[in-house]
Enzyme design. Structure first.
Site, short mmCIF file in Angstrom:
data_model
loop_
_atom_site.label_atom_id
_atom_site.label_comp_id
_atom_site.label_asym_id
_atom_site.label_seq_id
_atom_site.Cartn_x
_atom_site.Cartn_y
_atom_site.Cartn_z
N ASN A 197 0.92 -1.13 0.01
CA ASN A 197 -0.09 -0.23 -0.08
C ASN A 197 0.91 1.33 -0.08
OD1 ASN A 197 -2.67 1.12 0.44
ND2 ASN A 197 -1.94 1.87 2.55
N HIS A 233 -4.72 9.83 -1.67
CA HIS A 233 -4.72 11.01 -1.00
C HIS A 233 -4.29 12.16 -2.37
CE1 HIS A 233 -5.07 9.14 2.60
NE2 HIS A 233 -3.93 8.41 2.43
N GLU A 262 -7.44 4.62 0.16
CA GLU A 262 -7.43 5.73 1.22
C GLU A 262 -7.97 7.00 0.43
OE1 GLU A 262 -3.81 6.16 3.53
OE2 GLU A 262 -3.61 3.85 3.65
N ASP A 264 -9.02 10.51 -0.45
CA ASP A 264 -9.72 11.80 0.08
C ASP A 264 -9.20 12.70 -1.07
OD1 ASP A 264 -7.03 12.10 1.06
OD2 ASP A 264 -7.69 11.54 2.90
O1 G3I Z 1 -3.46 7.72 20.18
C1 G3I Z 1 -3.16 9.05 20.53
C2 G3I Z 1 -3.84 9.60 21.65
O2 G3I Z 1 -3.50 8.88 22.70
C3 G3I Z 1 -3.45 11.17 21.76
O3 G3I Z 1 -4.22 11.55 22.90
C4 G3I Z 1 -3.90 12.13 20.60
C5 G3I Z 1 -3.46 13.51 20.67
O4 G3I Z 1 -2.99 14.19 19.49
O5 G3I Z 1 -2.87 11.35 19.40
C6 G3I Z 1 -3.35 10.09 19.29
O6 G3I Z 1 -2.54 9.69 18.19
C7 G3I Z 1 -2.87 9.89 16.97
C8 G3I Z 1 -3.33 8.89 16.06
O7 G3I Z 1 -3.67 9.18 14.73
C9 G3I Z 1 -4.37 8.22 16.54
O8 G3I Z 1 -5.68 9.02 16.50
C10 G3I Z 1 -1.78 11.08 16.38
O9 G3I Z 1 -1.48 12.10 17.06
C11 G3I Z 1 -2.25 11.01 14.88
O10 G3I Z 1 -0.77 11.78 14.21
C12 G3I Z 1 -2.67 10.00 14.20
O11 G3I Z 1 -2.81 10.23 12.75
C13 G3I Z 1 -2.94 9.05 11.89
C14 G3I Z 1 -1.76 9.03 10.87
O12 G3I Z 1 -2.26 8.00 9.95
C15 G3I Z 1 -0.58 8.76 11.47
O13 G3I Z 1 0.53 8.62 10.49
C16 G3I Z 1 -4.11 9.44 11.32
O14 G3I Z 1 -5.36 9.53 12.03
C17 G3I Z 1 -4.52 8.69 10.09
O15 G3I Z 1 -5.62 8.86 9.17
C18 G3I Z 1 -3.25 8.23 9.08
O16 G3I Z 1 -3.36 7.42 8.24
C19 G3I Z 1 -2.44 7.12 7.20
C20 G3I Z 1 -2.39 5.81 6.94
O17 G3I Z 1 -2.04 4.85 7.96
C21 G3I Z 1 -1.15 5.48 5.91
N1 G3I Z 1 -1.33 6.33 4.50
C22 G3I Z 1 -1.48 7.73 5.03
C23 G3I Z 1 -2.60 8.16 5.85
C24 G3I Z 1 -2.60 9.53 6.11
O18 G3I Z 1 -1.44 10.07 6.75
#
Ligand code: G3I
Length: 349
Positions: A197, A233, A262, A264
């Site tokens: 992916n 994306h 994915e 958007d």
């Molecule tokens: O789990 C913590 C939580 O404990 C904390 O309180 C909170 C405060 O900011 O953060 C939480 O973690 C977040 C996590 O998502 C879970 O919600 C991180 O900050 C945040 O950076 C993280 O973002 C995710 C991101 O991947 C990380 O790389 C996004 O939700 C998610 O949509 C995104 O998805 C990725 C795919 O896996 C791979 N392809 C790209 C895509 C977009 O970046």
């Protein structure tokens, strides 16, 4: 006066941020999105939103028939300590999804991001790294063997210039880590469909070319790679639909199952936008075009289309890039946008 202002605001919200009533009536006869398609229609899911947000839950269960846990199956969520796994949240999400007859796509086993700190700081020789990766993959895939039929085994292993991304896996195991990861996943669940992916695959031809070449070589060598997840994306203005189609065709020709994994459609790459109806309509047309590109894939290679979240306020984009954006099919009030109509129209026309 206050009442008039309220009404005007409401009209703006309904006609600009969501679909206009007429447009929605025309595109929506209330049949769920997934019933219009011959392939699964997926969405990235947050267990917290699913539990506490009734609008989110209603749409997730009504419109989609495949769930990709957005974060809940990632290494940091499932494998917080070397000898401890944390399956409770993921198990609950998977059980709820199965109760509602949704299939689950697993995301993701081997990545450079969202790794637990013990894994990032792991010390060992090459064989110890291989063993560690094997236990990680096989414990997770076996745990979900009868519930999760497909996995993103390796995520985002290439750079835009076509080189291997520097990460803990390539540094400690070498480029063979991709091949090994797929082999370990297959050993744990020989029936699972296994995907690579990645993002920016349609936009940057060097990256696309490198991935096609690498995956095809592995496939020829008998490595169990079944499919390609093109994340998509994308932006309202780029890449062109021709570029996307060309990239899709390159994987299709090599026989891979295709997952638009994915989706958007970001509207505000420069961070200076004014949201207009014209831009929302354009986003709708982009979504429709993506569906049409997908429909041109031979049916036995169509794994499915997945959008990366439900409403604009659930999207990772505004917080990650620190800008306002509207990349998904529902607005902040969980009302369908023209992008939702575009998805439906693409499926039926
Ligand atoms: O789990 C913590 C939580 O404990 C904390 O309180 C909170 C405060 O900011 O953060 C939480 O973690 C977040 C996590 O998502 C879970 O919600 C991180 O900050 C945040 O950076 C993280 O973002 C995710 C991101 O991947 C990380 O790389 C996004 O939700 C998610 O949509 C995104 O998805 C990725 C795919 O896996 C791979 N392809 C790209 C895509 C977009 O970046």
């Amino acid at each position: 006066m206050f009442r008039v202002l309220q009404m005007l605001t409401l009209c703006f919200a309904i006609t600009v941020l969501g679909c206009s009533k007429n447009q929605l009536e025309q595109c929506n006869d209330n049949t769920p999105l997934y019933t219009l398609a011959d392939f699964p229609i997926g969405v990235a899911i947050s267990p917290t939103q699913l539990e506490y947000n009734s609008d989110y839950r209603r749409i997730a269960f009504a419109q989609f028939n495949r769930f990709t846990p957005e974060n809940a199956l990632k290494p940091e969520a499932l494998h917080p300590e070397q000898n401890a796994y944390s399956f409770f949240v993921a198990d609950s999400l998977v059980a709820l999804a199965l109760q509602h007859e949704k299939t689950i796509h697993g995301h993701t086993l081997v990545w450079h991001n969202q790794l637990p700190s013990w894994m990032q700081n792991f010390k060992g020789n090459k064989q110890e790294w291989i063993d560690m990766m094997k236990v990680h993959i096989q414990t997770i895939v076996s745990h979900f063997a009868d519930k999760v039929p497909s996995w993103d085994v390796v995520n985002e292993a290439f750079e835009d210039n076509g080189e291997f991304r520097e990460n803990i896996w390539v540094e400690n195991i070498g480029k063979d880590y991709i091949k090994l990861a797929f082999e370990f996943a297959r050993e744990a669940n020989p029936d699972a469909l296994l995907f690579y992916n990645d993002f920016n695959v349609a936009e940057k031809s060097k990256k696309c070319k490198a991935i096609v070449e690498h995956l095809s070589q592995l496939k020829e060598d008998g490595v169990p790679i079944h499919g390609m997840g093109m994340q998509l994306h994308i932006f309202n203005s780029s890449p062109s639909e021709n570029a996307i189609k060309t990239a899709v065709d390159a994987f299709v020709e090599k026989g891979f199952l295709m997952h638009f994994s994915e989706i958007d459609i970001s509207m505000n790459a420069n961070g200076d936008m004014k949201l207009t109806d014209g831009k929302l309509q354009k986003q709708g047309r982009r979504m429709k075009a993506l569906v049409h590109i997908f429909q041109q894939i031979p049916t036995d290679q169509q794994f499915g289309i997945t959008v990366w979240g439900i409403s604009d306020i659930d999207s990772w984009i505004p917080s990650f890039f620190g800008r306002e954006d509207y990349p998904l099919m529902y607005n902040e009030n969980y009302e369908p946008k023209p992008m939702y109509c575009g998805f439906r129209e693409g499926l039926v026309n």
